[in-house]
Write an enzyme that holds these catalytic residues in place. Structure first.
Site, PDB file in Angstrom:
ATOM      1  N   HIS A  68       0.707  -1.162   0.008  1.00 59.14           N
ATOM      2  CA  HIS A  68      -0.042  -0.006  -0.005  1.00 59.14           C
ATOM      3  C   HIS A  68       0.901   1.380   0.079  1.00 59.14           C
ATOM      4  CE1 HIS A  68       0.882  -0.577   4.140  1.00 59.14           C
ATOM      5  NE2 HIS A  68       0.183   0.619   4.763  1.00 59.14           N
ATOM      6  N   HIS A  70       1.092   3.810   1.847  1.00 58.60           N
ATOM      7  CA  HIS A  70       2.037   4.470   3.136  1.00 58.60           C
ATOM      8  C   HIS A  70       3.469   4.435   3.063  1.00 58.60           C
ATOM      9  CE1 HIS A  70      -1.741   4.057   6.073  1.00 58.60           C
ATOM     10  NE2 HIS A  70      -1.707   5.179   5.472  1.00 58.60           N
ATOM     11  N   ASP A  72       5.682   4.055   5.114  1.00 57.84           N
ATOM     12  CA  ASP A  72       6.734   3.124   5.609  1.00 57.84           C
ATOM     13  C   ASP A  72       6.598   1.936   4.989  1.00 57.84           C
ATOM     14  OD1 ASP A  72       3.876   3.085   6.786  1.00 57.84           O
ATOM     15  OD2 ASP A  72       4.573   1.663   8.505  1.00 57.84           O
ATOM     16  N   HIS A  73       5.765   1.968   3.918  1.00 54.20           N
ATOM     17  CA  HIS A  73       5.978   0.756   2.766  1.00 54.20           C
ATOM     18  C   HIS A  73       6.221   0.969   1.774  1.00 54.20           C
ATOM     19  CE1 HIS A  73       3.737  -2.039   5.921  1.00 54.20           C
ATOM     20  NE2 HIS A  73       3.363  -0.644   6.522  1.00 54.20           N
ATOM     21  N   HIS A 161      -7.555  -1.771   5.621  1.00 53.64           N
ATOM     22  CA  HIS A 161      -6.636  -0.488   5.969  1.00 53.64           C
ATOM     23  C   HIS A 161      -6.571   0.751   5.256  1.00 53.64           C
ATOM     24  CE1 HIS A 161      -2.773   0.673   7.894  1.00 53.64           C
ATOM     25  NE2 HIS A 161      -2.125   0.681   6.813  1.00 53.64           N
ATOM     26  N   ASP A 182      -0.133  -3.963   5.939  1.00 52.97           N
ATOM     27  CA  ASP A 182      -0.994  -3.727   6.878  1.00 52.97           C
ATOM     28  C   ASP A 182      -2.386  -4.071   6.565  1.00 52.97           C
ATOM     29  OD1 ASP A 182       1.228  -2.531   8.037  1.00 52.97           O
ATOM     30  OD2 ASP A 182       0.697  -0.822   7.550  1.00 52.97           O
ATOM     31  N   HIS A 406      -5.680  -0.971  11.952  1.00 51.51           N
ATOM     32  CA  HIS A 406      -4.828  -2.352  11.980  1.00 51.51           C
ATOM     33  C   HIS A 406      -5.674  -3.340  12.882  1.00 51.51           C
ATOM     34  CE1 HIS A 406      -0.907  -0.732  10.573  1.00 51.51           C
ATOM     35  NE2 HIS A 406      -1.252   0.310  11.085  1.00 51.51           N
ATOM     36  N   HIS A 428       6.485  -5.870  11.543  1.00 51.09           N
ATOM     37  CA  HIS A 428       5.610  -4.484  11.628  1.00 51.09           C
ATOM     38  C   HIS A 428       5.262  -4.728  12.972  1.00 51.09           C
ATOM     39  CE1 HIS A 428       3.061  -1.324  10.936  1.00 51.09           C
ATOM     40  NE2 HIS A 428       3.647  -1.059   9.684  1.00 51.09           N
TER      41      HIS A 428
HETATM   42 ZN   LIG Z   1      -0.315   1.650   6.571  1.00 52.62          ZN
END
Ligand SMILES: [Zn+2]
Length: 477
Positions: A68, A70, A72-73, A161, A182, A406, A428
């Site tokens: 996805h 975000h 952090d991904h 998510h 996530d 989450h 994660h």
């Molecule tokens: Zn996320």
């Protein structure tokens, strides 16, 4: 990491191992190499925010799947594609790619102007040109469709998510691996919850953000949120909601817009304005409008019945910057970034936190080392972003109500049981919640101990390999 032998499956986290941030995992089996996600760590800047790319030969990666949009991904993807020996193919869903473009352009701008002026141009991870070049090379995948790239099959499933989030089930020579990214199992206002793939998986790589914690029911959280905000603006206070520009922010806006509608006599017609300070979000609303068909029945029905787009909010206005903001009287402000590291939400925090009647309301997941995590300890003062020598008194109220989407422990456990994988790899999650989740899972599956069906749970740190033998067990169909 040693060369993959023919019989062993190998897992290796370059990021996101015993931490939340910079997600990036490598899996290898039968000479194939797959990379899962390419994020940055929100608590660090520049090169320090990257996964440990130097610890792996990226030229060996066949495919890279992005779960996805975000940061952090996904935020180190242009770096991987343009500045490393990586030469594999990259896949993501259509909405992820549509949002990714705008999001990372904003990310480049934010990191380039930096919190820290010492973060010189050479320290910025990539440029607009890198981003544009990488964008053209990214391939898209539809939900429920299977793609095959030289012997690696993979299928995307809904993950809940945020819009466009996917789980990937990967199959190599009969061995099936599910990567959740996530995910959430709770139906919300606009998204479907994560689905269980129809085919079982041998190995599950699953998030552990909330460890063994339990979420309050959604309706309670919504009521608590609206009550808290109503009380604050009722006493003349300002409400600051730090949010990540896209994704969960749109869910909160659906909740607030509906509540304002219901209480229009007290709050509506500009009596208490709601602002969303994000030019990026305004630009991306068209993406939300375009992909209503990928959302849940509820929002599609609203869309059909009213013939108006539910993402065109009646009580929320967009602000480009704080210069055009007249700060008189109570208001509600959604502003990014979500962890108050820098930028607009941080500027407003410093402006509003000395006042007791104001409220800072944290609704996302706050990563260790960020201001959002720190403010929840209710410190007496916070350091000014422009000058850490200056301390700003913190008298405002601070509350946390999670809408991070989450899974909590129960939801995670139920899903894990349904997947029925014999090997579970946790990613994660900070060390402590992840360790607690591991213990809880092991005790849940204790009856399998010593049997042929024994369930194994791993919580590897970054750069520590997990090797599993699948000697002769799997036969390719
Ligand atoms: Zn996320």
């Amino acid at each position: 990491m040693s060369q993959a032998s023919n019989t062993s499956f190998k897992f290796f986290a370059l990021g996101g191992g015993n931490e939340v941030g910079r997600s990036c995992h490598i899996i290898q089996y039968k000479g194939k190499t797959i990379m899962l996600d390419a994020g940055v760590h929100p608590a660090y800047q520049g090169m320090a925010s990257l996964p440990f790319y130097d610890d792996f030969d990226l030229s060996t990666v066949d495919i890279l799947l992005i779960s996805h949009f975000h940061l952090d991904h996904a935020a180190s993807l242009p770096y991987v594609m343009q500045r490393t020996p990586f030469k594999g193919r990259v896949f993501m869903t259509h909405p992820t790619k549509a949002i990714y473009r705008w999001l990372l352009r904003d990310f480049v701008r934010v990191t380039a102007i930096g919190v820290d002026s010492t973060l010189a141009a050479e320290e910025s991870l990539y440029t607009d040109e890198d981003l544009a070049e990488s964008f053209d090379k990214i391939e898209t995948i539809d939900y429920h469709s299977t793609v095959e790239v030289n012997g690696i099959k993979f299928t995307a499933y809904h993950a809940g998510h945020v819009l466009g989030a996917a789980m990937f089930q990967i199959e190599i020579a009969g061995l099936k691996i599910l990567f959740t990214g996530d995910y959430s199992r709770e139906m919300d206002r606009h998204l479907n919850s994560a689905e269980v793939p129809p085919q079982s998986s041998d190995i599950l790589v699953v998030e552990s953000t909330f460890g063994t914690a339990t979420h309050e029911p959604r309706l309670h959280r919504e009521n608590k949120l609206t009550q808290l905000i109503h009380t604050t603006v009722g006493r003349g206070g300002r409400v600051l909601m730090p949010v990540f520009a896209l994704g969960r922010a749109q869910e909160l806006m659906l909740i607030l817009d509906e509540y304002w509608q219901k209480h229009s006599d007290e709050l509506g017609s500009g009596q208490v304005p709601i602002f969303y300070a994000s030019d990026l979000a305004r630009k991306c609303m068209s993406v939300f409008q375009t992909y209503v068909n990928m959302m849940n029945d509820d929002i599609r029905k609203k869309f059909r019945d009213s013939q108006t787009n539910p993402f065109i909010f009646k009580n929320i206005s967009y602000l480009k910057n704080l210069e055009e903001f007249q700060d008189f009287g109570p208001s509600v402000m959604l502003a990014s970034p979500g962890m108050l590291q820098s930028g607009l939400s941080r500027d407003l925090l410093e402006k509003w936190c000395p006042e007791q009647k104001n409220l800072v309301l944290i609704t996302g997941y706050s990563v260790e080392g960020t201001m959002a995590k720190y403010i929840m300890l209710e410190p007496d003062t916070i350091p000014a972003i422009g000058n850490p020598e200056i301390n700003i008194p913190r008298r405002c109220q601070v509350e946390e109500i999670s809408f991070a989407a989450h899974v909590d422990f129960q939801e995670n456990l139920e899903f894990i049981e349904k997947i029925n994988a014999q090997n579970i790899i946790l990613v994660h999650g900070e060390s402590n919640p992840m360790g607690r989740l591991k213990s809880a899972l092991l005790s849940n599956f204790s009856s399998t101990k010593g049997t042929d069906n024994e369930v194994h749970v791993y919580n590897p740190r970054n750069c520590v390999e997990v090797a599993l033998e699948y000697k002769g067990i799997k036969v390719a169909k």
